[in-house]
Scaffold this active site. Structure first.
Site, PDB file in Angstrom:
ATOM      1  N   HIS A 163       4.751 116.944 238.354  1.00 32.84           N
ATOM      2  CA  HIS A 163       5.343 115.621 238.120  1.00 32.84           C
ATOM      3  C   HIS A 163       6.393 115.689 237.003  1.00 32.84           C
ATOM      4  CE1 HIS A 163       1.888 113.922 240.397  1.00 32.84           C
ATOM      5  NE2 HIS A 163       1.243 114.909 239.795  1.00 32.84           N
ATOM      6  N   SER A 285      35.549 119.771 230.675  1.00 33.16           N
ATOM      7  CA  SER A 285      35.939 118.405 230.975  1.00 33.16           C
ATOM      8  C   SER A 285      37.390 118.224 230.580  1.00 33.16           C
ATOM      9  CB  SER A 285      35.046 117.442 230.189  1.00 33.16           C
ATOM     10  OG  SER A 285      35.709 116.207 230.011  1.00 33.16           O
ATOM     11  N   LYS A 291      32.361 120.008 226.586  1.00 35.89           N
ATOM     12  CA  LYS A 291      31.565 120.095 227.819  1.00 35.89           C
ATOM     13  C   LYS A 291      31.587 121.467 228.474  1.00 35.89           C
ATOM     14  CE  LYS A 291      29.481 117.293 229.554  1.00 35.89           C
ATOM     15  NZ  LYS A 291      29.651 116.073 230.310  1.00 35.89           N
ATOM     16  N   GLU A 298      25.691 121.881 240.845  1.00 40.19           N
ATOM     17  CA  GLU A 298      25.771 120.534 241.423  1.00 40.19           C
ATOM     18  C   GLU A 298      26.325 120.600 242.848  1.00 40.19           C
ATOM     19  OE1 GLU A 298      26.574 118.466 237.080  1.00 40.19           O
ATOM     20  OE2 GLU A 298      28.226 118.850 238.421  1.00 40.19           O
TER      21      GLU A 298
END
Ligand code: ARG
Length: 464
Positions: A163, A285, A291, A298
């Site tokens: 979980h 970024s 970043k 992704e």
């Protein structure tokens, strides 16, 4: 619309807008199939030259000329120099037109005893042979990389989660070995898909065979297939079905990769810091100088969604298709090509990413809050003779008293089969070697068959 031009094609005159609609993206997509149609057509030509009819459809010299011309088209296609014209509709008619331009009558005879339907199905199965075998080898390679990562981090502790909550002591070794095993099961699905694809549909023609003594065993053998499909009608029904089976296997691969990517995205967040992703796999970024984004991971996640979508599209098209060839089947080509290419690309990009990923042992150890040891504490009481349920309630009532343990020792203490201290890396490597060996042997057999058929080294350049 009244003045719409009608265009002459190899198979009749058609309105230009209808031609554009029905050809769809075939002109583009079929660039991937030219090579495979050349191979299939070469086998068909050799078979026609051996067909016991008088006068012969093709003489041996005609077949040799056809094979030579098809080898030339294959090389032109590889060099990006073979053009499919809109009036060709697809690569199959483009190749027939080219053969006719170059060889005259032999080109006009080449389509004897076959249909574009079995022709496409054959080209797609040959594509499947190459690309599913490639995917199997790439999945095996990634499984080995994950196993290496697991062995290198066998004793690095990692809090196991359920979980997403801290659960029990575990290791980076177990985490990575699990993904390796997951992928090895997916490789079995790819092998199964390959075995079903490894049957030759050529000679089934429009779906109902032809009144000519064609030799389907011979073309199957020439193309390196294990056997021909049997009923000529199923040969056509299997168009789309094989693609669907291959995509179902690809979807399983992508589900595994997507979940692995999700774990890496999560556990490399600064808040966790368990893993450090290689900088060269992260992008910056345009506005935030600090970043380092996990874009690759992704995109693996979203590509999984796309591959599953591709599998779904093919299933949906098939579901509604009546028996015999239906043009609907043409629309299974794009999702099939996309799905297989996306799966292979994801397998290939993750391999070097995993190799260069670092585990941060202190951050991983810091994830071991005392409650992670609660179950172990209960099992210690069991070792002293207490019934498990009593021990469970005792620890639950005294959670504050569970002190921090030694994460390394706690993970190593689980020594049974497949537990953090009982991982059999050789077993995983053997499974990977088995899948890889099978795919490599099948590839060699296919390349050998095509090289003999075309009288040239196949594949012509290094790669694949
Ligand atoms: N490009 C077509 C396809 O992929 C070729 C088959 C066309 N056959 C036909 N009977 N219209 O399905």
């Amino acid at each position: 619309m009244a003045g719409m031009k009608v265009k002459a094609t190899t198979v009749g005159a058609v309105r230009e807008d209808v031609l554009a609609f029905t050809a769809g993206n075939d002109i583009e997509l079929d660039r991937d199939l030219v090579e495979f149609d050349c191979i299939g057509t070469a086998a068909h030509a050799v078979m026609l030259a051996g067909m016991p009819v008088r006068p012969p459809v093709l003489r041996p010299a005609d077949a040799r000329a056809a094979v030579r011309a098809l080898g030339a088209i294959l090389r032109e296609a590889r060099a990006g120099r073979f053009r499919i014209r809109p009036e060709d509709q697809d690569c199959h008619l483009a190749i027939e037109r080219t053969l006719t331009e170059r060889l005259g009558e032999t080109g006009r005879r080449i389509h004897t005893g076959r249909s574009r339907n079995d022709q496409v199905a054959t080209a797609l199965r040959l594509h499947t042979k190459v690309h599913v075998l490639g995917a199997i080898r790439e999945a095996a390679a990634l499984a080995v990389t994950l196993t290496d990562f697991a062995e290198a981090h066998e004793t690095v502790p990692m809090a196991g989660r359920t979980h997403l909550q801290p659960a029990m002591p575990s290791s980076v070794g177990l985490w990575a070995a699990a993904w390796a095993e997951d992928l090895l099961d997916d490789a079995v699905l790819l092998v199964n898909a390959f075995e079903l694809a490894d049957q030759c549909p050529l000679g089934s023609a429009a779906s109902y065979g032809v009144p000519l003594p064609i030799d389907r065993e011979k073309t199957a053998r020439l193309l390196g297939f294990s056997r021909p499909t049997h009923t000529v009608l199923y040969a056509n029904h299997s168009r789309g079905k094989i693609e669907s089976i291959v995509l179902a296997a690809c979807a399983q691969v992508m589900i595994t990769l997507s979940r692995l990517a999700q774990d890496l995205i999560l556990f490399s967040m600064p808040e966790f810091g368990y893993f450090v992703l290689p900088a060269e796999f992260c992008t910056g970024s345009s506005i935030m100088p600090q970043k380092r984004n996990p874009d690759v991971l992704e995109l693996v996640r979203s590509r999984a969604a796309r591959v599953m979508g591709c599998a779904g599209v093919v299933q949906e098209i098939l579901r509604a298709a009546p028996s015999g060839y239906n043009r609907d089947l043409q629309d299974t080509k794009e999702p099939y090509l996309e799905g297989v290419a996306a799966t292979r690309a994801a397998l290939r990009v993750l391999d070097p990413l995993i190799r260069a990923t670092k585990a941060d042992a202190p951050r991983l150890a810091a994830g071991f809050t005392p409650d992670v040891f609660a179950t172990d504490r209960a099992l210690e009481l069991v070792a002293g003779g207490m019934p498990f349920r009593d021990a469970y309630h005792h620890v639950k009532a005294n959670l504050g008293a569970v002190g921090a343990g030694d994460p390394v020792r706690a993970a190593r203490a689980k020594k049974h089969l497949g537990a953090p201290g009982g991982l059999d890396f050789a077993l995983l490597r053997n499974r990977a070697a088995g899948a890889d060996g099978l795919a490599a042997a099948e590839r060699d057999e296919f390349n050998g068959a095509v090289s003999r058929l075309l009288h040239m080294r196949y594949p012509p350049a290094a790669g694949r």
